[in-house]
Design a protein around this motif. Sequence first.
Motif, mmCIF file in Angstrom:
data_model
loop_
_atom_site.group_PDB
_atom_site.id
_atom_site.type_symbol
_atom_site.label_atom_id
_atom_site.label_comp_id
_atom_site.label_asym_id
_atom_site.label_seq_id
_atom_site.Cartn_x
_atom_site.Cartn_y
_atom_site.Cartn_z
ATOM 1 N N HIS A 30 0.876 -1.168 0.000
ATOM 2 C CA HIS A 30 0.000 0.000 0.000
ATOM 3 C C HIS A 30 0.914 1.219 0.000
ATOM 4 O O HIS A 30 1.657 1.442 0.964
ATOM 5 C CB HIS A 30 -0.884 -0.018 1.240
ATOM 6 C CG HIS A 30 -1.943 1.028 1.245
ATOM 7 N ND1 HIS A 30 -1.679 2.371 1.162
ATOM 8 C CD2 HIS A 30 -3.287 0.910 1.324
ATOM 9 C CE1 HIS A 30 -2.798 3.047 1.193
ATOM 10 N NE2 HIS A 30 -3.797 2.178 1.289
ATOM 11 N N ALA A 59 -1.305 -1.211 -4.418
ATOM 12 C CA ALA A 59 -2.758 -1.033 -4.398
ATOM 13 C C ALA A 59 -3.106 -0.216 -3.163
ATOM 14 O O ALA A 59 -2.673 -0.547 -2.063
ATOM 15 C CB ALA A 59 -3.474 -2.376 -4.382
ATOM 16 N N SER A 60 -3.868 0.834 -3.360
ATOM 17 C CA SER A 60 -4.249 1.706 -2.249
ATOM 18 C C SER A 60 -5.532 1.269 -1.567
ATOM 19 O O SER A 60 -5.889 1.810 -0.534
ATOM 20 C CB SER A 60 -4.408 3.142 -2.743
ATOM 21 O OG SER A 60 -3.160 3.630 -3.193
ATOM 22 N N GLY A 61 -6.228 0.327 -2.144
ATOM 23 C CA GLY A 61 -7.470 -0.132 -1.544
ATOM 24 C C GLY A 61 -8.189 -1.100 -2.456
ATOM 25 O O GLY A 61 -7.705 -1.437 -3.538
ATOM 26 N N PRO A 62 -9.353 -1.568 -2.035
ATOM 27 C CA PRO A 62 -10.101 -2.598 -2.764
ATOM 28 C C PRO A 62 -10.382 -2.268 -4.221
ATOM 29 O O PRO A 62 -10.414 -3.165 -5.060
ATOM 30 C CB PRO A 62 -11.404 -2.725 -1.975
ATOM 31 C CG PRO A 62 -11.059 -2.246 -0.608
ATOM 32 C CD PRO A 62 -10.019 -1.191 -0.790
ATOM 33 N N ASP A 63 -10.576 -1.006 -4.541
ATOM 34 C CA ASP A 63 -10.839 -0.642 -5.939
ATOM 35 C C ASP A 63 -9.654 -0.932 -6.849
ATOM 36 O O ASP A 63 -9.827 -1.113 -8.049
ATOM 37 C CB ASP A 63 -11.212 0.843 -6.054
ATOM 38 C CG ASP A 63 -12.549 1.165 -5.414
ATOM 39 O OD1 ASP A 63 -13.349 0.224 -5.185
ATOM 40 O OD2 ASP A 63 -12.786 2.352 -5.128
ATOM 41 N N GLU A 64 -8.453 -0.968 -6.283
ATOM 42 C CA GLU A 64 -7.250 -1.203 -7.080
ATOM 43 C C GLU A 64 -6.806 -2.661 -7.088
ATOM 44 O O GLU A 64 -5.897 -3.026 -7.817
ATOM 45 C CB GLU A 64 -6.119 -0.306 -6.576
ATOM 46 C CG GLU A 64 -6.422 1.167 -6.787
ATOM 47 C CD GLU A 64 -5.290 2.064 -6.333
ATOM 48 O OE1 GLU A 64 -4.188 1.569 -6.036
ATOM 49 O OE2 GLU A 64 -5.525 3.283 -6.266
ATOM 50 N N TYR A 65 -7.433 -3.508 -6.265
ATOM 51 C CA TYR A 65 -7.032 -4.919 -6.201
ATOM 52 C C TYR A 65 -7.203 -5.656 -7.524
ATOM 53 O O TYR A 65 -6.291 -6.385 -7.931
ATOM 54 C CB TYR A 65 -7.782 -5.657 -5.095
ATOM 55 C CG TYR A 65 -7.472 -5.204 -3.685
ATOM 56 C CD1 TYR A 65 -6.299 -4.513 -3.383
ATOM 57 C CD2 TYR A 65 -8.348 -5.466 -2.666
ATOM 58 C CE1 TYR A 65 -6.041 -4.098 -2.092
ATOM 59 C CE2 TYR A 65 -8.082 -5.056 -1.361
ATOM 60 C CZ TYR A 65 -6.935 -4.373 -1.085
ATOM 61 O OH TYR A 65 -6.661 -3.971 0.186
ATOM 62 N N PRO A 66 -8.323 -5.519 -8.226
ATOM 63 C CA PRO A 66 -8.462 -6.263 -9.487
ATOM 64 C C PRO A 66 -7.344 -5.960 -10.477
ATOM 65 O O PRO A 66 -6.795 -6.867 -11.102
ATOM 66 C CB PRO A 66 -9.828 -5.823 -10.017
ATOM 67 C CG PRO A 66 -10.602 -5.441 -8.803
ATOM 68 C CD PRO A 66 -9.572 -4.809 -7.892
#
Length: 82
Positions: A30, A59-66
Motif C-alpha cells: 500500500h 494497491a491503495s485499496g479494494p478498488d485497485e485490487y483487481p
Amino acid sequence: MVILAAELDSKRLQLLAEAAPGRRIAVLLHPATRSYRDSQREVSAAASQLNVAPTFFEASGPDEYPGAFAAMRAAGTAALVI
C-alpha cells in the motif's frame, strides 16, 4: 493474527520462498503507509540474500485490487507477500 510490521517482511519473504521454491513472487504494498519504503527495503535486502527476484505491485485499496491481481497474473507470479 496479522502483524504488518516492516521488520517482519524479510521473514515473510523467506517463508514464502521456502514454501514455493522456484515460483515468481509478487509483493503487494500500500503506497500510502508509513512503512512503505521500509517494507520495500526489507524485502529487497532479503530477496538478494535468498536469490529471489520479487516483483512489487501497489494497491491503495479494494478498488485497485483487481488491476493489481491482473498485473500479477500477467507477470506470471505464483506466490504473493502482502
